[in-house]
Each structure stands twice: as C-alpha cells, then as structure tokens.
Scaffold this active site. Structure first.
Site, PDB file in Angstrom:
ATOM      1  N   HIS A  94      -0.671   0.237   5.249  1.00 15.88           N
ATOM      2  CA  HIS A  94      -1.077   0.588   3.888  1.00 15.88           C
ATOM      3  C   HIS A  94      -0.956   2.096   3.721  1.00 15.88           C
ATOM      4  CE1 HIS A  94      -3.437   0.743   0.212  1.00 15.88           C
ATOM      5  NE2 HIS A  94      -3.209  -0.544   0.127  1.00 15.88           N
ATOM      6  N   ASP A 150      -2.961  -8.685   1.762  1.00 18.10           N
ATOM      7  CA  ASP A 150      -1.960  -9.732   1.595  1.00 18.10           C
ATOM      8  C   ASP A 150      -1.720 -10.555   2.853  1.00 18.10           C
ATOM      9  OD1 ASP A 150      -1.310  -9.307  -1.099  1.00 18.10           O
ATOM     10  OD2 ASP A 150      -0.248  -7.483  -0.539  1.00 18.10           O
ATOM     11  N   HIS A 152       4.603  -4.324  -2.348  1.00 14.30           N
ATOM     12  CA  HIS A 152       3.339  -4.254  -3.113  1.00 14.30           C
ATOM     13  C   HIS A 152       2.783  -5.681  -3.225  1.00 14.30           C
ATOM     14  CE1 HIS A 152       0.340  -2.989  -5.872  1.00 14.30           C
ATOM     15  NE2 HIS A 152       1.057  -2.793  -6.970  1.00 14.30           N
TER      16      HIS A 152
HETATM   17  N1  CMC Z   1       5.636  -3.051   9.892  1.00 16.37           N
HETATM   18  C1  CMC Z   1       6.207  -2.203  10.782  1.00 16.37           C
HETATM   19  N2  CMC Z   1       6.135  -0.867  10.710  1.00 16.37           N
HETATM   20  C2  CMC Z   1       5.452  -0.348   9.684  1.00 16.37           C
HETATM   21  C3  CMC Z   1       4.822  -1.169   8.731  1.00 16.37           C
HETATM   22  C4  CMC Z   1       4.930  -2.563   8.859  1.00 16.37           C
HETATM   23  N3  CMC Z   1       4.361  -3.375   7.976  1.00 16.37           N
HETATM   24  N4  CMC Z   1       4.218  -0.381   7.809  1.00 16.37           N
HETATM   25  C5  CMC Z   1       4.451   0.880   8.194  1.00 16.37           C
HETATM   26  N5  CMC Z   1       5.190   0.908   9.327  1.00 16.37           N
HETATM   27  C6  CMC Z   1       5.608   2.087  10.096  1.00 16.37           C
HETATM   28  C7  CMC Z   1       6.800   2.758   9.415  1.00 16.37           C
HETATM   29  O1  CMC Z   1       8.014   2.251   9.904  1.00 16.37           O
HETATM   30  C8  CMC Z   1       6.562   4.198   9.783  1.00 16.37           C
HETATM   31  O2  CMC Z   1       6.934   4.385  11.112  1.00 16.37           O
HETATM   32  P1  CMC Z   1       7.716   5.742  11.553  1.00 16.37           P
HETATM   33  O3  CMC Z   1       6.783   6.860  11.182  1.00 16.37           O
HETATM   34  O4  CMC Z   1       7.955   5.597  13.014  1.00 16.37           O
HETATM   35  O5  CMC Z   1       8.985   5.757  10.754  1.00 16.37           O
HETATM   36  C9  CMC Z   1       5.044   4.353   9.741  1.00 16.37           C
HETATM   37  O6  CMC Z   1       4.544   3.033  10.038  1.00 16.37           O
HETATM   38  C10 CMC Z   1       4.505   4.811   8.405  1.00 16.37           C
HETATM   39  O7  CMC Z   1       4.925   3.885   7.415  1.00 16.37           O
HETATM   40  P2  CMC Z   1       5.458   4.250   5.987  1.00 16.37           P
HETATM   41  O8  CMC Z   1       6.461   3.231   5.584  1.00 16.37           O
HETATM   42  O9  CMC Z   1       5.866   5.694   5.939  1.00 16.37           O
HETATM   43  O10 CMC Z   1       4.109   4.096   5.152  1.00 16.37           O
HETATM   44  P3  CMC Z   1       3.974   3.993   3.589  1.00 16.37           P
HETATM   45  O11 CMC Z   1       2.620   4.472   3.268  1.00 16.37           O
HETATM   46  O12 CMC Z   1       5.116   4.667   2.901  1.00 16.37           O
HETATM   47  O13 CMC Z   1       4.109   2.428   3.296  1.00 16.37           O
HETATM   48  C11 CMC Z   1       3.543   0.148   3.037  1.00 16.37           C
HETATM   49  C12 CMC Z   1       3.027   1.596   3.091  1.00 16.37           C
HETATM   50  C13 CMC Z   1       2.394  -0.746   2.586  1.00 16.37           C
HETATM   51  C14 CMC Z   1       4.679   0.055   1.991  1.00 16.37           C
HETATM   52  C15 CMC Z   1       4.053  -0.252   4.437  1.00 16.37           C
HETATM   53  O14 CMC Z   1       2.992  -0.207   5.356  1.00 16.37           O
HETATM   54  C16 CMC Z   1       4.691  -1.641   4.431  1.00 16.37           C
HETATM   55  O15 CMC Z   1       5.877  -1.763   4.161  1.00 16.37           O
HETATM   56  N6  CMC Z   1       3.893  -2.724   4.738  1.00 16.37           N
HETATM   57  C17 CMC Z   1       4.422  -4.074   4.653  1.00 16.37           C
HETATM   58  C18 CMC Z   1       4.374  -4.553   3.209  1.00 16.37           C
HETATM   59  C19 CMC Z   1       2.974  -4.870   2.753  1.00 16.37           C
HETATM   60  O16 CMC Z   1       2.222  -5.539   3.449  1.00 16.37           O
HETATM   61  N7  CMC Z   1       2.616  -4.424   1.537  1.00 16.37           N
HETATM   62  C20 CMC Z   1       1.311  -4.704   0.944  1.00 16.37           C
HETATM   63  C21 CMC Z   1       0.475  -3.478   0.841  1.00 16.37           C
HETATM   64  S1  CMC Z   1      -1.246  -3.830   0.444  1.00 16.37           S
HETATM   65  C22 CMC Z   1      -1.291  -4.611  -1.081  1.00 16.37           C
HETATM   66  C23 CMC Z   1      -0.567  -3.924  -2.182  1.00 16.37           C
HETATM   67  O17 CMC Z   1      -0.434  -2.732  -2.276  1.00 16.37           O
HETATM   68  O18 CMC Z   1      -0.126  -4.672  -3.029  1.00 16.37           O
END
Ligand code: CMC
Length: 478
Positions: A330, A386, A291
């Site tokens: 996201h 971010d 986050h």
């Molecule tokens: N790098 C690599 N793969 C990713 C990433 C990433 N940053 N984000 C998502 N994926 C992949 C994930 O592995 C999954 O692949 P598969 O379906 O093959 O297993 C697919 O994309 C869907 O991802 P998810 O984890 O199910 O998506 P989510 O909605 O649960 O998670 C997230 C969203 C923001 C936690 C995630 O994208 C992430 O970890 N991003 C990196 C951390 C980040 O930048 N966070 C800031 C978010 S924006 C500001 C805020 O909210 O504060």
C-alpha cells in the site's frame, strides 16, 4: 553554503523569535548556485510548493509520493502504525458498532447522526433509489458479459445528463452554491449506486430487475440484497448475518483519504464538471487492478496459483518480478492494513453460512509465507483490504467481475464527502500540474520528401483477419 553545485539545502529550523511568539515553524532553503536564501513557513509540516517558485524551482513528484494537494478534515491515516479514522473515530469501532448509513452521514456532515437524523437521512436516501427508465434501457441494451465497472463508468456519465438543472455546464458554475442542489445530488448518488449495481447483476444473470423497496423497514444494504436476490417476491428478506457482513464491508471501504479515485473526484471537480461525471472518472480510476480492481485481481491470482503446494513457487516469481502479489502493499500503510484484519474475521462469519471457499487456504498460506520473507519484510508489504474481501464476495456467490462495483458502492459517501469539502475549499483551483519538459528544442521543419525515418512503431503487424479482409474487393469498384 554557496557552492557551484545546482542543489538546494533544506534546513529545518525553529524560527526561535517567531516560535516564542507564535510557535511558527520555518524551513530555510538555500540555492547553492546563487546563494539566494528563502525562508518557508511550515504548517502541519507542509510548505506551499508555490513559495519555492520564488527560487525558480519546481517540485517533481510523479505519483504524488510527497505532495499534499488539499487540506482535508475527513479521514486520518497513520500508515506506520496502521491507524485509520473517519472524522476522528477509529475504523474498528465504526465497523463493529455503526451501519453504513451512519458512517455515510458522519463522513458527509462531520458528526455521527442522532437517531432522528439517521432515520430521516436513511429515509431520504432510500427515496432516491429508483433508476430513470432511460438508464434501465441502457443497461438492457448492453451485452451481458460487459464488465460491471465499464458499465458503471458509462451509467454514471449517462445519469449526469438527466439533471441539467444541477449541471454547471448548463446551469452555470455557481449551481452547487445552492445547498438544496448539493443535497439532491448526494441523495441521488447514494441512492442509485446500489440500484445500478443490482440491475447490472440481474442483467448479467438474465433475470428481471427488482425495483427498490423503499417503503418498508429495509435498511440500505438489505434493500440492495433484496434487489439482487428476490425472485419477484416482495416479502423476501435477505439473511441478516450476510447483510451485516456486506454493510460492514461498505463501512470499511467508505473513505480512504486521497486514494486514486477520490483524488480523481477532486481533480475532475476542479474543472467545475457535474458531480456525476466526476464520479464516472472516479469509477474509472477505481476499476484499475492497482486500486479497487485489486479485489478481482486477487481472486484471479489465487485461482491461477491453484493449490497450497504452488505458493512457494509463486512467492519466488513475485521476488523475481515475474508476478505481483495482488492484495499486498500500500502507498500509505507500511504496517498491516487495519481494514484487512477486520475483513479476515468477517470472512469466517460469511463462510459459516455460505461455506468455506477453498481459495482461503491458498490466501492464508500466501500471507504466512510473505510475512516471513525478507523481500516483503524489507519493503513493509502487508495484506491490504482487497486481499480477503474478494474471498468474501466469492463465498457469497458474486461473480468475480462484480467485486469492484461493490467497492464502488462503499466508496460513494467518501467521494461525496470530498466533493462537498472541495466545493467549499478556499484554495479550490483548476488542477493543472506542471511538467518537467525534456523534449526537443526548437527545430527547422523538414519537407515530406526529405525526411529519413528513425521512428520505431508497431503498425507493421497485420492480423490474419485483416489480411483476409484486405484481400477481398468491392464489386462496385470493378
Ligand atoms: N507485490 C510485489 N512487490 C510489491 C508489491 C506487491 N503487491 N507492492 C509493492 N511491491 C514492491 C515494489 O516492486 C517496490 O519494490 P522495489 O523498491 O524493489 O522496486 C516496492 O515494493 C515499493 O512499491 P511501489 O510499487 O513503489 O509502491 P507504491 O506505493 O507505488 O504502490 C501499490 C502501491 C498498492 C500500487 C502496490 O503495493 C501494488 O501494486 N499492490 C498490489 C495491488 C493492490 O493490492 N492494490 C490495492 C491497494 S489497497 C486498496 C485500494 O487502494 O484500492
């Protein structure tokens, strides 16, 4: 429709009769095991989950992928189109034309302020920026290397103990029915957040604290930068372009509907806990690297990558699930995060004054590679807010562990707006999700001497330091 499978058929239908009269939309659900039918009303494409309970069915939704937990009128996001609006106003316009105080007013009260309202509101907020001495003493007592977010979590909880008259645990669950009490908490939180952050910074730097200068003509963000940077010079004025850049970053972070920390504010408030403790919980959620902590994590990732040449190898590691591309992806945006576009532009304005951070080359190369790569294209992973904000903070000379507390200052009006909205929500109820229990059925108790261990646990590891300690002895017992 009846079958032996234990499944439900959802049939989206327009209830023709009703739609002619009231345009009512419904959804028919059929239990294939019993043949029982249920017609559910759809409001804004949403059904009430409790209606499904009539079939004895529960919704399982870890991470709330498709569960609305409230009705809100604050922020609108269309993740597919990359649209973000506060109270109907596009983020791009607000970032360009408004100040953080205007946006705070908008989020809290629903309309952009008139000049008089803005002046009055800003004046009131700035008159609540002083920290009580006991809080200052706590900051002074903490180690300089403490993480600012850990301190923020603690300081917000501590601050809540100072206002018993505004604490439902002491003054009764209806204390927030008073508009005066609500207003005071809003001013206190908006006012003291930058002071807490600035004092934590000065403590980290080993410098004396600058008390807020609310009497003059300084804006909210200018006052924050004054507290950070004045060397005991009351006439100090921070650089106007940098003030504008930071103020714009606060605008961009001000709200983002039900993100993890804002959901935490609502969750905690549902128990009638005081607003400072709810904010402490929200700050805890924001601290996490998935986050708000992502801005810090992006910087650490770029530093680890180290050079543009190593970007392709890092991208491969991400695809092989050995690393995560922080600042990408996201839950809601399946398109470019509109805030990231603005932050990227802003970064270059800051570099004009503070110098270009060499990590920007690695960041832009990473973005180029990722946006061309099928792994990211298929999953619709784009830079989020971010990805570039950390580079601005770094260029401005903030320590890496200070980034997320800057996010917290920006998010304060959003947390407050949701707190206010939730207090008046006719559907307000203590948050208490259901579980899907798959554990043991009832079993007979086994006496201690008859048990066979089948449990794997890791307490067998004893560190060298612990071995050293346990191999000593107490003279008094000899
Ligand atoms: N790098 C690599 N793969 C990713 C990433 C990433 N940053 N984000 C998502 N994926 C992949 C994930 O592995 C999954 O692949 P598969 O379906 O093959 O297993 C697919 O994309 C869907 O991802 P998810 O984890 O199910 O998506 P989510 O909605 O649960 O998670 C997230 C969203 C923001 C936690 C995630 O994208 C992430 O970890 N991003 C990196 C951390 C980040 O930048 N966070 C800031 C978010 S924006 C500001 C805020 O909210 O504060």
């Amino acid at each position: 429709m009846v079958s032996s499978e234990a499944s439900l058929h959802y049939i989206r239908q327009n209830d023709m009769e009703a739609s002619k009269k009231k345009k009512k939309k419904t959804l028919k659900v059929i239990d294939n095991q019993t043949g029982q039918e249920l017609t559910l009303e759809l409001h804004n494409n949403t059904i009430r989950a409790v209606d499904l309970a009539k079939l004895g069915v529960t919704v399982y939704d870890p991470g709330f992928l498709n569960t609305a937990s409230c009705i809100s009128r604050i922020t609108y996001i269309d993740g597919d189109k990359g649209i973000l609006r506060y109270r109907g106003y596009p983020i791009e316009e607000l970032a360009e034309k408004s100040t953080f105080m205007e946006v705070s007013f908008l989020l809290l009260y629903g309309e952009l302020p008139t000049s008089r309202e803005l002046e009055h509101f800003t004046h009131r907020v700035l008159r609540h920026t002083f920290l009580k001495q006991s809080l200052v003493d706590i900051i002074k007592a903490t180690p300089k290397e403490s993480h600012p977010m850990g301190l923020l979590v603690s300081m917000l909880a501590a601050e809540g103990t100072l206002y018993p008259d505004a604490n439902p645990a002491i003054s009764g669950g209806d204390v927030y029915n008073s508009p005066r009490v609500r207003e005071k908490q809003i001013l206190r939180l908006l006012g003291t957040m930058p002071t807490l952050a600035a004092f934590v910074y000065r403590h980290k730097m080993g410098r004396p604290f600058n008390y807020p200068a609310y009497g003059g003509s300084r804006s909210y963000t200018e006052n924050f930068m004054y507290m950070l940077d004045s060397m005991e010079d009351p006439s100090y004025r921070p650089n106007a372009t940098l003030v504008k850049a930071l103020d714009t970053l606060f605008v961009l972070h001000a709200d983002h509907e039900l993100n993890c920390s804002t959901a935490a504010v609502r969750h905690l408030t549902s128990s009638d806990v005081d607003v400072f403790t709810a904010f402490s919980g929200a700050a805890g959620a924001l601290y996490g690297p998935l986050h708000g902590g992502a801005n810090e994590a992006v910087l650490r990732m770029l530093e680890r990558i180290g050079s543009v040449e190593k970007v392709p190898a890092f991208i491969e590691a991400v695809k092989n699930r050995k690393a995560r591309l922080m600042g990408f992806g996201h839950r809601v945006y399946k398109n470019y995060d509109p805030r990231a576009r603005i932050v990227r532009k802003l970064a270059y304005q800051v570099f004009e004054i503070c110098g270009k951070d060499p990590l920007i080359e690695i960041a832009t190369t990473l973005e180029e590679h990722a946006l061309k790569d099928n792994y990211f294209i298929e999953r619709k992973l784009y830079p989020n807010v971010d990805f570039y904000s950390g580079l601005i903070y770094k260029a401005m000379g903030f320590p890496t562990d200070f980034f997320t507390i800057l996010f917290a200052i920006g998010r304060t009006p959003g947390w407050l707006a949701h707190w206010l909205e939730y207090l008046d929500d006719p559907d307000k109820k203590i948050a208490r999700p259901k579980q899907n229990y798959l554990g043991s059925d009832q079993r007979s108790y086994i006496p201690l001497t008859q048990r066979n261990s089948s449990v794997k646990y890791s307490t067998e590891y004893v560190s060298p330091a612990e071995k050293r300690r346990v191999n000593g002895f107490a003279v008094a017992k000899m």
